[in-house]
Motif scaffolding. Structure first.
Motif, PDB file in Angstrom:
ATOM      1  N   LEU A 217      -4.047 -11.653 -15.600  1.00  0.00           N
ATOM      2  CA  LEU A 217      -2.885 -12.254 -16.283  1.00  0.00           C
ATOM      3  C   LEU A 217      -2.680 -13.776 -15.843  1.00  0.00           C
ATOM      4  O   LEU A 217      -1.780 -14.367 -16.320  1.00  0.00           O
ATOM      5  N   GLY A 218      -3.545 -14.064 -14.986  1.00  0.00           N
ATOM      6  CA  GLY A 218      -3.619 -15.896 -14.738  1.00  0.00           C
ATOM      7  C   GLY A 218      -2.996 -15.691 -13.377  1.00  0.00           C
ATOM      8  O   GLY A 218      -2.574 -15.030 -12.371  1.00  0.00           O
ATOM      9  N   THR A 219      -2.544 -17.067 -13.049  1.00  0.00           N
ATOM     10  CA  THR A 219      -2.491 -17.705 -11.693  1.00  0.00           C
ATOM     11  C   THR A 219      -1.072 -17.181 -11.131  1.00  0.00           C
ATOM     12  O   THR A 219      -0.910 -16.663 -10.207  1.00  0.00           O
ATOM     13  N   THR A 220      -0.001 -17.312 -12.019  1.00  0.00           N
ATOM     14  CA  THR A 220       1.345 -16.868 -11.461  1.00  0.00           C
ATOM     15  C   THR A 220       2.052 -15.695 -12.605  1.00  0.00           C
ATOM     16  O   THR A 220       1.825 -15.987 -13.744  1.00  0.00           O
ATOM     17  N   ILE A 221       2.254 -14.417 -11.962  1.00  0.00           N
ATOM     18  CA  ILE A 221       2.500 -13.600 -13.055  1.00  0.00           C
ATOM     19  C   ILE A 221       4.402 -13.340 -12.820  1.00  0.00           C
ATOM     20  O   ILE A 221       4.867 -13.907 -11.749  1.00  0.00           O
ATOM     21  N   ASP A 222       4.939 -12.950 -13.777  1.00  0.00           N
ATOM     22  CA  ASP A 222       6.324 -12.818 -13.933  1.00  0.00           C
ATOM     23  C   ASP A 222       6.950 -11.815 -13.016  1.00  0.00           C
ATOM     24  O   ASP A 222       7.674 -12.003 -12.213  1.00  0.00           O
ATOM     25  N   LEU A 223       6.532 -10.710 -12.904  1.00  0.00           N
ATOM     26  CA  LEU A 223       6.901  -9.823 -12.083  1.00  0.00           C
ATOM     27  C   LEU A 223       5.656  -8.728 -11.407  1.00  0.00           C
ATOM     28  O   LEU A 223       4.685  -8.547 -12.026  1.00  0.00           O
ATOM     29  N   HIS A 224       5.857  -8.486 -10.065  1.00  0.00           N
ATOM     30  CA  HIS A 224       4.956  -7.781  -9.275  1.00  0.00           C
ATOM     31  C   HIS A 224       5.790  -6.471  -8.948  1.00  0.00           C
ATOM     32  O   HIS A 224       6.620  -6.531  -8.193  1.00  0.00           O
ATOM     33  N   GLY A 225       5.141  -5.351  -9.099  1.00  0.00           N
ATOM     34  CA  GLY A 225       5.823  -4.035  -8.626  1.00  0.00           C
ATOM     35  C   GLY A 225       4.808  -2.948  -7.760  1.00  0.00           C
ATOM     36  O   GLY A 225       3.682  -3.819  -7.242  1.00  0.00           O
ATOM     37  N   GLY A 226       5.610  -2.092  -7.260  1.00  0.00           N
ATOM     38  CA  GLY A 226       4.799  -1.379  -6.410  1.00  0.00           C
ATOM     39  C   GLY A 226       5.657  -0.389  -5.635  1.00  0.00           C
ATOM     40  O   GLY A 226       6.906  -0.685  -5.564  1.00  0.00           O
ATOM     41  N   GLY A 227       5.291   0.556  -4.814  1.00  0.00           N
ATOM     42  CA  GLY A 227       6.252   1.263  -4.095  1.00  0.00           C
ATOM     43  C   GLY A 227       6.681   0.244  -2.716  1.00  0.00           C
ATOM     44  O   GLY A 227       5.891  -0.497  -2.308  1.00  0.00           O
ATOM     45  N   SER A 228       7.881   0.653  -2.084  1.00  0.00           N
ATOM     46  CA  SER A 228       8.121  -0.201  -1.047  1.00  0.00           C
ATOM     47  C   SER A 228       7.410  -0.228   0.293  1.00  0.00           C
ATOM     48  O   SER A 228       7.556  -1.159   0.830  1.00  0.00           O
ATOM     49  N   ASP A 229       6.579   0.586   0.385  1.00  0.00           N
ATOM     50  CA  ASP A 229       5.771   0.937   1.441  1.00  0.00           C
ATOM     51  C   ASP A 229       4.522  -0.048   1.375  1.00  0.00           C
ATOM     52  O   ASP A 229       3.700  -0.250   2.164  1.00  0.00           O
ATOM     53  N   LEU A 230       4.338  -0.865   0.061  1.00  0.00           N
ATOM     54  CA  LEU A 230       3.331  -1.784   0.058  1.00  0.00           C
ATOM     55  C   LEU A 230       3.929  -3.175   0.200  1.00  0.00           C
ATOM     56  O   LEU A 230       2.934  -4.088   0.474  1.00  0.00           O
ATOM     57  N   ILE A 231       5.134  -3.435   0.690  1.00  0.00           N
ATOM     58  CA  ILE A 231       5.561  -4.810   0.879  1.00  0.00           C
ATOM     59  C   ILE A 231       4.718  -5.235   1.909  1.00  0.00           C
ATOM     60  O   ILE A 231       4.421  -6.500   1.890  1.00  0.00           O
ATOM     61  N   PHE A 232       4.783  -4.769   3.050  1.00  0.00           N
ATOM     62  CA  PHE A 232       3.855  -4.933   4.073  1.00  0.00           C
ATOM     63  C   PHE A 232       2.857  -3.708   4.660  1.00  0.00           C
ATOM     64  O   PHE A 232       3.549  -2.762   4.786  1.00  0.00           O
ATOM     65  N   PRO A 233       1.604  -3.734   4.743  1.00  0.00           N
ATOM     66  CA  PRO A 233       0.908  -5.235   4.793  1.00  0.00           C
ATOM     67  C   PRO A 233       0.213  -5.755   3.236  1.00  0.00           C
ATOM     68  O   PRO A 233       0.183  -7.012   2.983  1.00  0.00           O
ATOM     69  N   HIS A 234       0.463  -4.687   2.413  1.00  0.00           N
ATOM     70  CA  HIS A 234      -0.252  -5.121   1.221  1.00  0.00           C
ATOM     71  C   HIS A 234       0.133  -6.164   0.495  1.00  0.00           C
ATOM     72  O   HIS A 234      -0.676  -7.462   0.233  1.00  0.00           O
ATOM     73  N   HIS A 235       1.357  -6.296   0.034  1.00  0.00           N
ATOM     74  CA  HIS A 235       1.976  -7.194  -0.701  1.00  0.00           C
ATOM     75  C   HIS A 235       2.099  -8.577  -0.017  1.00  0.00           C
ATOM     76  O   HIS A 235       1.796  -9.824  -0.475  1.00  0.00           O
ATOM     77  N   GLU A 236       2.354  -8.722   1.131  1.00  0.00           N
ATOM     78  CA  GLU A 236       2.409  -9.766   2.095  1.00  0.00           C
ATOM     79  C   GLU A 236       0.992 -10.378   2.050  1.00  0.00           C
ATOM     80  O   GLU A 236       0.999 -11.863   1.841  1.00  0.00           O
ATOM     81  N   CYS A 237      -0.002  -9.699   2.195  1.00  0.00           N
ATOM     82  CA  CYS A 237      -1.531 -10.218   2.151  1.00  0.00           C
ATOM     83  C   CYS A 237      -1.868 -10.668   0.945  1.00  0.00           C
ATOM     84  O   CYS A 237      -2.574 -11.720   1.045  1.00  0.00           O
ATOM     85  N   GLU A 238      -1.406  -9.926   0.034  1.00  0.00           N
ATOM     86  CA  GLU A 238      -1.988 -10.403  -1.391  1.00  0.00           C
ATOM     87  C   GLU A 238      -1.345 -11.760  -1.665  1.00  0.00           C
ATOM     88  O   GLU A 238      -2.073 -12.524  -2.250  1.00  0.00           O
ATOM     89  N   ALA A 239       0.026 -11.777  -1.586  1.00  0.00           N
ATOM     90  CA  ALA A 239       0.540 -13.238  -1.808  1.00  0.00           C
ATOM     91  C   ALA A 239      -0.050 -14.495  -1.172  1.00  0.00           C
ATOM     92  O   ALA A 239      -0.285 -15.150  -1.615  1.00  0.00           O
ATOM     93  N   ALA A 240      -0.269 -14.042   0.280  1.00  0.00           N
ATOM     94  CA  ALA A 240      -0.716 -15.069   1.004  1.00  0.00           C
ATOM     95  C   ALA A 240      -2.294 -15.531   0.717  1.00  0.00           C
ATOM     96  O   ALA A 240      -2.461 -16.827   0.634  1.00  0.00           O
ATOM     97  N   GLN A 241      -3.154 -14.636   0.448  1.00  0.00           N
ATOM     98  CA  GLN A 241      -4.425 -14.925  -0.147  1.00  0.00           C
ATOM     99  C   GLN A 241      -4.382 -15.492  -1.529  1.00  0.00           C
ATOM    100  O   GLN A 241      -5.094 -16.573  -1.854  1.00  0.00           O
TER     101      GLN A 241
END
Ligand code: ZN
Length: 372
Positions: A217-241
């Motif tokens: 999808l490219g460098t910046t996507i419009d919307l990222h989804g997933g279950g709220s249990d993924l906010i940390f650590p998964h999405h926090e880490c994904e966004a950081a890297q």
């Protein structure tokens, strides 16, 4: 349309361009799809339907984590090859998604298809000075990324506790900081391994989603989804890297699906308190199952009850009996534009049915298809 954004912690306008890029973390195919998964994918399905109705093209990518810390032990326990286990569970997942009438994904890439992309991505993170190699693994160094923790809003202590609970290996002696997380790791003796500059191994948990977002999808996507249990650590880490590697925001809008509970606990494989779509569909029409889930707002945790599906089945039958028509269509649009308020949308359709109007088009915006 207005949607709650997890990072900004409020409802904000969601105003994407003509093409909307969306990424939702997909399944790890080692066990059957339960109602918690169905709730997540139904939310982004209804979102896409409303965006398409409003004239957008949607490109929704959903990955399949076919190599990680949960599928490998399960395959070992069953004595099967992990890719055979993945193939069997993916077929069951596809059948559930098809039964529920989900829009097909724009693409559904597998982690094992992305190993070269993942290696390249790790190289980018190392080159920008945000990762280090130790003991055959590559780690992201959170100290180099001051925004770490912004998405979840957790304190360092809360992050440490959750990382320990959710596979973060906080005691790993090779780490400079217990919150540092793995990008690449050596494989155990009987685990699959791929060659890399850092020795043979396999990807860490979070890196596949960063590599696949970028590839699909490219460098910046419009919307990222997933279950709220993924906010940390998964999405926090994904966004950081991702942001460390590209220097650009990964996501314009974060949208998370609340957990479905049963017997007072989050529905989860580890607790075993699960309701399976495939089992429900032996008793209830798949469109009733869809409707039952959507009577709950995506942002509110809800408890599964035995009355949910019988109630939904009766509602589905009432709607079907009301027949074809455009009753409640604009009310449903307005409800969905108000933070995807599916309970309000359903109430509006119920009211139109009471007035004797046909409601097939409004129902279709919720993916409830009278032709099925
Ligand atoms: Zn992910």
């Amino acid at each position: 349309m207005r949607l709650y954004d997890t990072l900004r912690r409020k409802i904000v306008p969601f105003e994407p361009g003509p093409v909307v890029t969306m990424y939702t973390c997909g399944i790890t195919p080692y066990d059957s799809t339960h109602l918690g998964h169905a709730a997540t994918y139904l939310t982004y399905d209804v979102l896409q339907r409303r965006l398409r109705d409003a004239g957008h093209e949607t490109r929704a990518v959903r990955n399949i984590t076919d190599v990680d810390d949960s599928i490998l032990p399960k395959a070992r326990e069953l004595g099967v090859h992990y890719l055979d286990l993945a193939a069997a569970e993916m077929a069951r997942f596809d059948a559930d998604m098809e039964a529920l009438g989900m829009l097909p994904a724009y693409s559904e890439p597998r982690a094992t298809s992305a190993i070269p992309d993942i290696r390249g991505f790790i190289g980018m993170v190392i080159d920008t000075g945000h990762a280090y190699e130790a003991g055959g693994s590559v780690y992201f160094e959170v100290a180099t990324f001051p925004r770490f923790g912004e998405l979840s809003g957790y304190s360092r202590d809360e992050m440490l506790e959750l990382a320990a609970e959710r596979g973060g290996n906080v005691d790993d002696p090779n780490k400079r900081d217990p919150l540092d997380f793995v990008l690449w790791q050596p494989s155990a003796e009987d685990e699959p391994a791929w060659e890399s500059m850092w020795g043979p191994g396999r990807p860490g948990w979070h890196i596949e989603c960063s590599a696949l977002c970028l590839r699909e999808l490219g460098t910046t996507i419009d919307l990222h989804g997933g279950g709220s249990d993924l906010i940390f650590p998964h999405h926090e880490c994904e966004a950081a890297q991702s942001e460390a590697a590209t220097g650009e925001p990964l996501v314009r809008h974060w949208m998370h699906q609340a957990m479905v509970r049963m017997d007072g606990e989050k529905m989860s494989k580890s607790l075993g308190n699960l309701v399976f779509v495939s089992e429900l569909s032996t008793t209830f029409h798949p469109m009733a199952i869809r409707l039952g889930v959507l009577t709950n707002h995506y942002r509110t945790e809800w408890e599964y009850s035995d009355e949910l599906m019988p109630d939904a089945q009766r509602r589905w039958e009432r709607w079907l009996a009301a027949g074809e028509g455009t009753g409640a269509l604009n009310d449903v649009r307005a409800a969905l534009d108000d933070d995807l308020d599916t309970p309000a949308a359903i109430a509006a359709i119920d009211a139109a049915v009471e007035r004797g109007e046909g409601v097939s088009e409004a129902a279709m915006l919720l993916g409830v298809d009278f032709e099925r």
